[in-house]
Design a protein around this motif. Structure first.
Motif, short mmCIF file in Angstrom:
data_model
loop_
_atom_site.label_atom_id
_atom_site.label_comp_id
_atom_site.label_asym_id
_atom_site.label_seq_id
_atom_site.Cartn_x
_atom_site.Cartn_y
_atom_site.Cartn_z
N PRO A 105 1.03 -1.67 0.32
CA PRO A 105 -0.10 0.12 -0.24
C PRO A 105 0.79 1.01 0.80
O PRO A 105 1.75 1.63 0.05
CB PRO A 105 -0.87 -0.10 0.93
N ASN A 106 0.39 1.87 -0.45
CA ASN A 106 0.91 3.78 -0.31
C ASN A 106 0.97 4.23 1.11
O ASN A 106 1.93 5.17 0.46
CB ASN A 106 -0.23 5.11 -0.86
N VAL A 107 1.18 4.09 2.13
CA VAL A 107 2.21 4.01 3.85
C VAL A 107 3.56 3.32 3.07
O VAL A 107 4.41 3.88 3.62
CB VAL A 107 1.15 3.18 4.23
N CYS A 108 3.74 2.75 2.84
CA CYS A 108 5.20 2.01 2.74
C CYS A 108 6.14 2.92 0.99
O CYS A 108 5.15 2.66 -0.40
CB CYS A 108 5.54 0.68 2.18
N SER A 109 6.58 3.39 1.78
CA SER A 109 7.32 3.99 0.74
C SER A 109 9.04 3.19 0.17
O SER A 109 9.58 2.13 1.00
CB SER A 109 8.15 5.66 1.32
N ARG A 110 9.29 3.59 -0.78
CA ARG A 110 10.42 2.97 -1.46
C ARG A 110 11.90 3.08 -0.44
O ARG A 110 12.88 2.25 -0.04
CB ARG A 110 10.94 3.80 -2.70
N GLU A 159 19.16 0.08 -5.37
CA GLU A 159 18.22 0.98 -5.52
C GLU A 159 18.46 2.34 -6.50
O GLU A 159 17.15 3.27 -6.62
CB GLU A 159 18.44 2.37 -4.03
N GLY A 160 19.74 2.62 -7.03
CA GLY A 160 19.47 3.70 -8.08
C GLY A 160 19.11 3.27 -9.62
O GLY A 160 18.88 4.07 -10.39
N ALA A 161 18.39 2.39 -9.53
CA ALA A 161 18.40 1.86 -11.36
C ALA A 161 17.01 2.18 -11.05
O ALA A 161 16.06 3.14 -10.38
CB ALA A 161 18.81 0.27 -11.22
N ALA A 162 16.35 2.37 -12.85
CA ALA A 162 15.60 3.34 -12.92
C ALA A 162 14.34 1.62 -12.59
O ALA A 162 13.03 2.46 -12.19
CB ALA A 162 15.25 2.87 -15.03
N VAL A 163 14.31 0.91 -12.05
CA VAL A 163 13.57 -0.12 -11.37
C VAL A 163 14.31 -0.48 -9.91
O VAL A 163 14.91 -1.90 -10.31
CB VAL A 163 13.10 -1.12 -12.42
N PRO A 164 14.80 -0.14 -9.57
CA PRO A 164 15.23 -0.47 -8.10
C PRO A 164 14.98 -1.74 -7.67
O PRO A 164 13.77 -2.29 -7.75
CB PRO A 164 14.25 0.08 -7.27
N ILE A 165 15.50 -2.51 -7.40
CA ILE A 165 15.83 -4.21 -7.22
C ILE A 165 16.46 -4.35 -6.09
O ILE A 165 17.93 -4.18 -5.80
CB ILE A 165 16.00 -4.56 -8.53
N ALA A 200 8.74 3.79 -11.98
CA ALA A 200 9.29 2.56 -11.41
C ALA A 200 8.15 1.41 -10.78
O ALA A 200 7.97 0.53 -11.02
CB ALA A 200 10.13 2.89 -9.93
N THR A 201 7.08 2.41 -10.05
CA THR A 201 5.63 1.23 -10.38
C THR A 201 5.26 0.65 -11.28
O THR A 201 4.44 -0.97 -11.39
CB THR A 201 4.77 1.61 -9.41
#
Length: 821
Positions: A122-127, A172-178, A218-219
């Motif tokens: 959910p949106n309460v969890c950030s990257r 963390e710095g990639a276009a799609v963090p992984i 990213a999402t």
């Protein structure tokens, strides 16, 4: 959930609340016949022996790892909700789900394959909560470096501290963090997707386009992984038999791509999703074929595909959430080389990294694959196959380390293991730009290929000052290339400049940079490659690989033709030498005969004995020469027939004589070497080596030379010179008269010019020149020159045109005669 739609939409499915139909019509829907079924049984036999599936215990291990990881993720989501804090019911309803995509989701079940997982939160969890970044410890002194300090309650730290997790690397710095790590030996790539809602309900449908409303980039990319995989499975899953056929072909294509060095999307080739979409397209075109026939038609389809036309399973649609949808008419998509479009919204190009150079490699491999499969199919039709071993040729390891004459090694080094992993991943993601964009486009290369498999070794120049840790934490990639001799200037390639640009424009973006991170380049010829390049790749190592390379070179038709021509030239030279010796022998014999006739009668008997001895000797030599000449003639006939010209000996001899006389053009003739001396001219402009020069020029050139020596100016249609240039213009009369008087006395002592009679073999147009030396256009049926208006003329119009002022025929295209132009 997906289901097959009604017969009104053949091969269409309903998924995510909408009907999805194939983009291309069915080519052939007929079921396989008995021959095709037996052909498929041979492929099944080969697959069971050489393409193993995941064991039952391996499948259970993967399921257990995913279950434990799901529990860990849901516990982390609850801890984030409690930290805010949220009410207890909101914490319980926050939810969270773990989805899979790629080969594991499809059920390919390859041993050792990784698992692509996506955590939907959910949106309460950030990257930042996911990676634990931007964390400040309670006991922070204000001076320490916090770049590597993470929140101990973040999901990344919870996974890293788990006792069953190894090789943990956050990106963390990639276009799609992984997050990439190994859990009980199972490699997992974990992505993070943050929804635009306060909870993830239990009936959450990830295939519905509404889940993308309000999400970040990213999402969006993370959610599209399982969405694309689900849609592919739905489009080929009309019947259980069709889906199993699809999986068989996918396994074969994946094995083929890995063996041939084509399985790497970030290196510019095809990845797993590209193979899944391409095989699904072939299934849509031939929905009822067996696996062996589909594999053969896979190579046929993509060998004949008209790139850059896109490969798509369904036409792109816009759900109206403001996301960019791929379109063939978009200006940013026009220059894409080989697009393969994902079927889910928003449609995007999954092969954006494919370049012209890598497409060239792919097309060659498609052609090779189809040739092999077609030969196996024809052999099976003829009853020549009784086992599936013939399919082994298709999956042979690539000849990369034997194909190219020159290679580059790209060695990536890091100061320690953790920094080396992140640095290597970053360089790997940029390496295709070095090969395709910088080296491939700026250097005169006819072909360049990056081998996507890394070698766990430090292959760098010995002069490189590397520490023990750097050499230990290093990997090496190889690039092979061929030089385009037609575009080559000089004998050196400036690779250093391209490497400087690569480091300045691409590698400098990496953050945080640590001392000890570097990239080293070294060049090799094919015979200088280190032994590690051939270990575990080619049976027999480097020695057997070089022997195979020699066989491949000898089997090259171009090289065979060149060798035949070289042998033909050698034999021709030998024949010329034999004929020259034969003429010398005949001249010697004639001279001896004349001397014998002049001698007195007293020594006649002795001369007769000596002559008889010479005649016998000459007869033996002549017989041997004729025998050797006959053998050479037979060899020349054989080579002449192999070249396909079909000439007789007489015709070949006439052509040879014409060639020696200069009456035939010699292909490949060029300028004289700098060391050759120019032909000198004697008095009156006569060439000294006239006989040797006449042997090198044609009859027309000889006639032109005679005219030039007689003082005439030669003018032809293909020479862009001013006609009448030999005339003396009025303003030069006085100058020429004074110059002529000075030369009268000197010319009296010289011999007079030789009288020459000119007989023209060709008819020339008689032209008239004006005072300035230009041709006077007399006109023809389409044009009549006139300096003033002379009244109307039917069918003509008066104007200033390409041939000057005059009357031009109306509606007639102007054609300027060659002698006027």
């Amino acid at each position: 959930m997906s289901s097959i739609s009604t017969a009104r939409f053949p091969l269409s499915v309903t998924i995510g609340g909408r009907i999805v139909s194939p983009a291309l019509p069915i080519v052939d829907s007929s079921p396989p016949n008995a021959t095709e079924k037996s052909f498929d049984s041979l492929l099944q036999e080969y697959s069971e022996q050489n393409i193993p599936l995941e064991s039952k215990s391996g499948i259970q291990l993967r399921e257990r790892v995913l279950d434990r990881m799901g529990q860990l993720c849901r516990a982390w989501i609850k801890s984030v909700c409690l930290k805010i804090p949220l009410p207890q019911d909101a914490v319980e309803n926050a939810g969270g789900a773990l989805y899979t995509s790629g080969s594991y989701r499809l059920g390919v079940h390859e041993p050792g394959a990784d698992i692509d997982a996506i955590l939907v939160a959910p949106n309460v969890c950030s990257r930042e909560d996911f990676f634990g970044s931007n964390y400040i410890p309670p006991d922070y002194d204000g001076e320490s470096d916090l770049s590597k300090v993470r929140d101990p309650d973040s999901l990344a730290e919870r996974i890293r501290r788990h006792p069953d997790v190894t090789n943990f690397v956050p990106v963390e710095g990639a276009a799609v963090p992984i997050l990439t790590f190994d859990w009980e030996g199972v490699n997992i790539d974990l992505l993070f997707a943050r929804l635009n809602s306060a909870s993830v309900p239990k009936d959450f449908d990830i295939n519905d386009d509404k889940v993308l409303d309000g999400v970040d980039s990213a999402t969006e990319k993370s959610l599209n992984g399982p969405r694309v995989t689900n849609l592919i499975a739905a489009l080929v899953g009309g019947t259980p038999q069709r889906y199993q056929t699809f999986l068989k072909v996918v396994r074969c294509v994946r094995k083929w791509a890995k063996a041939r060095g084509l399985y790497s999307n970030k290196m510019g080739y095809w990845g797993g999703v590209n193979i899944n979409i391409s095989v699904a397209l072939v299934v849509q075109l031939y929905p009822n074929d067996c696996a062996a026939s589909l594999l053969r038609k896979f190579f046929l389809v993509f060998k004949s595909w008209r790139w850059p036309n896109p490969v798509m399973l369904t036409k792109p649609h816009d759900a109206g959430f403001g996301l960019s949808v791929w379109s063939a008419h978009h200006v940013n998509h026009l220059r894409q080389v080989a697009p393969i479009i994902t079927p889910a919204y928003p449609a995007m190009n999954s092969t954006l990294s494919v370049s012209r150079q890598t497409l060239q490699i792919l097309h060659e491999e498609f052609c090779r694959g189809y040739e092999i499969m077609d030969n196996i199919w024809k052999q099976h039709q003829g009853g020549e196959l009784d086992s599936g071993d013939a399919f082994g040729e298709l999956f042979e390891t690539s000849d990369f380390f034997m194909t190219y004459p020159y290679y580059l090694s790209i060695c990536i080094v890091g100061p320690n293991e953790s920094d080396a992993q992140s640095w290597t991943g970053f360089v790997e993601s940029r390496m295709r730009k070095l090969v395709s964009d910088m080296l491939g486009k700026s250097l005169p290369l006819s072909k360049i290929q990056l081998w996507p498999k890394k070698l766990e070794a430090c292959i760098a120049d010995r002069t490189a000052l590397l520490t023990h840790d750097q050499r230990k934490n290093s990997v090496t990639y190889f690039v092979g290339f061929k030089i385009d001799r037609l575009r080559m200037r000089g004998n050196q390639l400036d690779i250093e400049r391209q490497m400087q640009n690569f480091q300045q424009w691409e590698l400098s973006r990496f953050q945080p940079y640590v001392n000890g991170m570097d990239v080293f380049i070294k060049n090799f010829k094919v015979k200088e490659l280190p032994l590690i390049c051939f270990q575990d790749i080619y049976e027999g190592g480097k020695l057997e690989a070089m022997k195979k390379r020699r066989k491949l070179l000898d089997a090259d038709p171009i090289r065979q033709k060149a060798k035949k021509h070289a042998r033909l030239e050698v034999l021709k030279a030998r024949m010329d030498e034999m004929r020259r010796r034969k003429e010398e022998m005949a001249a010697i014999a004639s001279e001896k005969k004349r001397k014998r006739e002049d001698m007195d009668k007293g020594g006649e008997e002795a001369d007769i004995d000596e002559n008889q001895q010479n005649i016998n000797l000459s007869s033996d030599e002549a017989f041997a020469a004729k025998e050797e000449e006959a053998l050479l003639e037979n060899a020349l006939d054989a080579i002449q027939n192999e070249t396909g010209e079909g000439k007789t000996r007489e015709e070949a001899e006439r052509d040879r004589q014409k060639l020696l006389a200069g009456e035939l053009l010699v292909e490949g003739g060029g300028d004289l070497d700098d060391e050759e001396e120019e032909i000198e001219y004697g008095r009156n402009g006569v060439r000294n080596n006239l006989v040797e020069q006449n042997a090198l020029i044609s009859i027309a050139e000889r006639e032109a030379e005679v005219l030039r020596r007689s003082g005439c100016s030669i003018v032809s249609d293909d020479e862009f010179v001013v006609v009448g240039g030999n005339l003396i213009l009025p303003w030069r009369n006085s100058m020429f008269t004074s110059y002529k008087k000075k030369r009268v006395k000197s010319e009296e002592d010289s011999s007079s010019q030789e009288n020459v009679s000119i007989i023209f073999k060709s008819n020339f147009d008689v032209i008239e020149l004006d005072a300035d030396g230009f041709v006077v256009d007399k006109g023809d049926d389409d044009f009549s020159p006139s300096a003033t208006w002379q009244g109307r003329r039917p069918g003509f119009e008066f104007k200033l045109g390409e041939r000057g002022l005059g009357y031009y025929r109306t509606g007639k295209k102007i054609s300027v005669p060659s002698h006027v132009a």
